[in-house]
Scaffold this motif. Structure first.
Motif, PDB file in Angstrom:
ATOM      1  N   THR A   2      48.597  44.536  36.599  1.00 61.03           N
ATOM      2  CA  THR A   2      47.465  43.872  35.955  1.00 61.03           C
ATOM      3  C   THR A   2      47.750  43.670  34.473  1.00 61.03           C
ATOM      4  OG1 THR A   2      46.350  45.974  35.486  1.00 61.03           O
ATOM      5  CG2 THR A   2      45.799  44.884  37.566  1.00 61.03           C
ATOM      6  N   ASP A   3      47.231  42.596  33.916  1.00 57.79           N
ATOM      7  CA  ASP A   3      47.363  42.302  32.486  1.00 57.79           C
ATOM      8  C   ASP A   3      45.993  41.856  31.981  1.00 57.79           C
ATOM      9  OD1 ASP A   3      47.815  41.338  29.937  1.00 57.79           O
ATOM     10  OD2 ASP A   3      49.778  40.486  30.441  1.00 57.79           O
ATOM     11  N   PRO A   4      45.191  42.791  31.475  1.00 60.18           N
ATOM     12  CA  PRO A   4      43.833  42.448  31.029  1.00 60.18           C
ATOM     13  C   PRO A   4      43.810  41.379  29.945  1.00 60.18           C
ATOM     14  CG  PRO A   4      44.092  44.831  31.220  1.00 60.18           C
ATOM     15  CD  PRO A   4      45.460  44.239  31.370  1.00 60.18           C
ATOM     16  N   ARG A  52      44.603  38.185  31.539  1.00 60.41           N
ATOM     17  CA  ARG A  52      43.741  38.063  32.713  1.00 60.41           C
ATOM     18  C   ARG A  52      44.527  37.594  33.936  1.00 60.41           C
ATOM     19  NH1 ARG A  52      39.073  39.196  33.036  1.00 60.41           N
ATOM     20  NH2 ARG A  52      38.617  37.837  34.817  1.00 60.41           N
ATOM     21  N   THR A  53      45.579  38.359  34.243  1.00 57.56           N
ATOM     22  CA  THR A  53      46.379  38.061  35.426  1.00 57.56           C
ATOM     23  C   THR A  53      46.495  39.302  36.303  1.00 57.56           C
ATOM     24  OG1 THR A  53      48.468  38.626  34.330  1.00 57.56           O
ATOM     25  CG2 THR A  53      47.756  36.307  34.249  1.00 57.56           C
ATOM     26  N   LEU A  54      46.666  39.044  37.565  1.00 61.24           N
ATOM     27  CA  LEU A  54      46.910  40.093  38.557  1.00 61.24           C
ATOM     28  C   LEU A  54      48.079  39.633  39.416  1.00 61.24           C
ATOM     29  CD1 LEU A  54      46.115  42.645  40.263  1.00 61.24           C
ATOM     30  CD2 LEU A  54      44.602  41.138  41.557  1.00 61.24           C
ATOM     31  N   ASP A  83      35.832  42.879  38.094  1.00 62.95           N
ATOM     32  CA  ASP A  83      36.870  42.956  37.067  1.00 62.95           C
ATOM     33  C   ASP A  83      38.190  43.305  37.740  1.00 62.95           C
ATOM     34  OD1 ASP A  83      38.429  43.136  34.870  1.00 62.95           O
ATOM     35  OD2 ASP A  83      37.487  44.943  34.043  1.00 62.95           O
ATOM     36  N   TYR A  84      38.932  42.287  38.118  1.00 70.80           N
ATOM     37  CA  TYR A  84      40.184  42.508  38.839  1.00 70.80           C
ATOM     38  C   TYR A  84      41.369  42.731  37.904  1.00 70.80           C
ATOM     39  CZ  TYR A  84      37.407  41.048  42.791  1.00 70.80           C
ATOM     40  OH  TYR A  84      36.426  40.961  43.748  1.00 70.80           O
ATOM     41  N   THR A  85      41.102  42.892  36.607  1.00 67.57           N
ATOM     42  CA  THR A  85      42.172  43.351  35.719  1.00 67.57           C
ATOM     43  C   THR A  85      42.076  44.854  35.510  1.00 67.57           C
ATOM     44  OG1 THR A  85      40.853  43.039  33.709  1.00 67.57           O
ATOM     45  CG2 THR A  85      42.116  41.142  34.499  1.00 67.57           C
ATOM     46  N   SER A  86      41.073  45.481  36.071  1.00 68.74           N
ATOM     47  CA  SER A  86      40.887  46.926  35.939  1.00 68.74           C
ATOM     48  C   SER A  86      41.751  47.662  36.956  1.00 68.74           C
ATOM     49  CB  SER A  86      39.413  47.287  36.140  1.00 68.74           C
ATOM     50  OG  SER A  86      39.264  48.676  36.361  1.00 68.74           O
TER      51      SER A  86
END
Length: 631
Positions: A70-72, A75-77, A192-195
């Protein structure tokens, strides 16, 4: 020199299905990660099998795994695997055509090679589940290189109808799918899929039992990657490899219960359609067992990939307390609850699960009476619901059922044991329904049965009021309510000896019965002599197909309008009150006080069975007046 970029269009059906999936098929957006992880697992399975078949394949199989990054800030997964990978043509075929199934093609080749064993671990349909990514991403980038080839490929799309594709020289073996997540201020801002914590939660829920390690980097720059799934599919391991404690911990995981289960049930079906099941019977009933909004069903997996909780299609309503997992081998990963209801394979699994649960309880009855007693005390009321709608297993349900009876006030009896104790010549299994044991035991209907030593089932659960009319019998013996219809407990020899006396008795009371039938015509349909009373003056019975008073109350409480139900008043010809009333009616047929006596006799019979008086104040007034005259 920059590699050339091609822009291609999706097939029209692919665009339509993409929109349908994004807006209709998936109700929980978290499932996109399940799909990506299952695709990655599929790719690892393929590489393992391909390298087994092709010893010259240039591929690194030393550390097969799935990685999630993840990269908050960006905003990438990214979901990455070092599996079989894809060529440029495979990317176009598998992803450009959404209905194309790489796994299906691979399975076909394996079947042609007669390598059936190798096909068992393959998962899913790659192309379909992949597009779940667009529920949470406004752009998806895929970089892949097939094992054994030198050049990779980069695929990218916003899901609008076209995609770009270009060669990549330095792509690692396998596939990496990067999701450029939608902005947080969209309608999906709650997800929140960057978490890293959120991703771990999803993996734990949906992919915990994937056989390949799923790794994520821990907190901090120097943190090492950690495996976040257990990879422990207990149902796929032999029973000798799993401890009782492991079963208990797994049960608590799937059921959210804090107690150990009462019983563990394993089931494995092999052949044309394969599946495994690990089921549990809880040791206590949940608080919501009889609530309308309760959830029911077991978890459904497809090749160790979680599909859904509470899969109602796998267990019937009356077994809603059963917990566990069913892992099917040949179902699509993209099945909805509506599809499952119609799926023939699911129906076959359901039938087998039901029979296995019922046979397990039956074995428990003889192997561990105390454990069975706990099961029936907690879940018997629910199980008896199956007598109303599961015709196929009705006999099996009756076999495992227990009922209170007059044989033993403390210990319930099975129907099998009841039948073994039946008197010679007894044709029926006698029962009575009511609100409590004391009400039934003190009912006038019990008098002749108690006097002659006939055992009677004491049925006090609300569901008992319903199934006794729906179930004809057990083991060739018919169920018979002692509070309905005519009851004849005399043997053939006794009947012949008393036949003349009965005829004389009927003639002696004929005038009284006719008069009372007219006097009480607004409340009873018939007045007749009784063969079921020994000490009480009268009782009220229903016709064979009448609703019981308790069932009538239940329907009215639910708001259902019912026509008035008239019942039958039976008189004890040997009771002094009845004989005295006959003599008084013969001597003073026009005495209005006799009508009041008839009313009191009917009211006492109604109260004796737990009924409600239509006019309690009138009954009290008449009774008080009669008592006053005796002083």
């Amino acid at each position: 020199m920059t590699a050339p970029i091609e822009t291609l269009e999706f097939q029209s059906e692919a665009r339509q299905l993409l929109q349908l999936m994004i807006h209709s098929i998936y109700s929980n957006k978290d499932t996109f990660l399940r799909e990506l992880v299952s695709n990655a697992s599929d790719a690892l399975d393929k590489l393992r099998l391909e390298s087994y078949r092709d010893k010259d394949l240039e591929a690194d199989t030393s550390d097969l795994h799935i990685a999630i990054e993840t990269d908050p800030e960006a905003r990438t997964l990214t979901v990455r695997d070092n599996g079989i990978g894809m060529t440029r043509d495979e990317v176009v075929a598998l992803i450009g055509t959404i209905a194309k199934s790489g796994t299906a093609d691979f399975l076909t080749k394996l079947k042609e090679a007669k390598d059936a064993a190798a096909s068992q671990d393959l998962i899913g349909q790659f192309g379909v589940g992949f597009y779940a990514s667009f529920m949470v991403a406004d752009k998806v980038t895929l970089v892949t290189r097939r094992a054994g080839t030198a050049e990779g490929v980069r695929w990218e799309s916003t899901g609008e109808g076209t995609y770009t594709i270009q060669p990549v020289e330095d792509a690692p073996q396998g596939t990496a799918v990067t999701l450029h997540l939608k902005p947080e201020d969209t309608e999906d801002h709650l997800y929140d899929y960057t978490s890293a914590a959120k991703i771990r939660e999803i993996v734990k829920k949906y992919s915990d039992f994937i056989t390949w390690p799923i790794r994520m980097r821990g907190e901090g720059e120097d943190a090492e990657a950690e495996t976040v799934n257990s990879m422990k599919a207990l149902w796929a391991r032999s029973s000798s490899e799993v401890t009782e404690d492991e079963y208990h911990e797994f049960y608590k995981h799937v059921s959210h219960d804090w107690q150990d289960p009462l019983e563990t049930i394993r089931l494995q079906a092999e052949g044309t359609f394969e599946y495994q099941a690990l089921l549990f019977l809880p040791s206590h009933a949940p608080m919501d067992l009889f609530l309308r909004e309760r959830k029911r069903g077991v978890q459904l997996y497809v090749k160790r990939v979680f599909i859904m909780d509470d899969c109602e299609s796998l267990v019937p309503e009356y077994l809603r307390f059963v917990k566990g997992v069913v892992d099917a081998q040949d179902l699509s990963l993209n099945v909805s609850r509506e599809i499952l209801q119609q799926d023939r394979q699911i129906q076959l699994i359901r039938r087998r699960l039901v029979k296995k649960v019922l046979s397990t309880v039956k074995a428990m009855m003889t192997a561990d009476a105390e454990k069975y007693a706990t099961f029936w005390r907690e879940f018997g009321r629910a199980v008896k619901e199956g007598l109303l709608d599961d015709f196929e297993n009705r006999e099996a349900i009756l076999e495992i059922s227990s009922f209170a009876s007059t044989h033993d006030a403390e210990k319930p009896t099975s129907l099998r044991d009841y039948v073994s104790r039946m008197k010679e010549g007894q044709e029926h299994i006698y029962f009575m329904t009511g609100e409590s044991r004391s009400a039934i035991e003190n009912s006038p209907h019990m008098e002749a049965f108690r006097a002659k030593g006939f055992e009677v089932l004491v049925l006090t659960d609300p569901i008992d009021e319903m199934w006794v009319d729906a179930v004809p019998g057990f083991d060739g013996k018919q169920f018979q309510s002692i509070a309905k219809g005519q009851v004849d407990l005399e043997s053939e020899a006794d009947k012949k000896a008393t036949e003349v006396a009965r005829e004389q008795q009927n003639k002696a009371f004929e005038s009284l019965l006719t008069w009372m039938g007219t006097a009480l015509g607004d409340t009873v349909k018939e007045v007749r002599l009784s063969s079921r009373l020994t000490t009480s003056p009268a009782c009220i019975v229903g016709d064979t197909h009448d609703l019981t008073p308790t069932l009538e109350k239940m329907y009215r409480a639910m708001g259902q309008e019912l026509p008035p139900i008239k019942r039958i008043l039976e008189l004890n010809p040997d009771h002094g009150l009845v004989t005295g009333l006959r003599e008084a009616h013969t001597a003073r047929p026009d005495d209005e006080g006799l009508t009041e006596t008839a009313e009191l006799l009917y009211g006492m019979a109604l109260l004796a069975e737990g009924g409600e008086l239509a006019d309690p104040s009138r009954f009290i007034k008449l009774l008080a007046g009669r008592l006053e005259k005796t002083l």
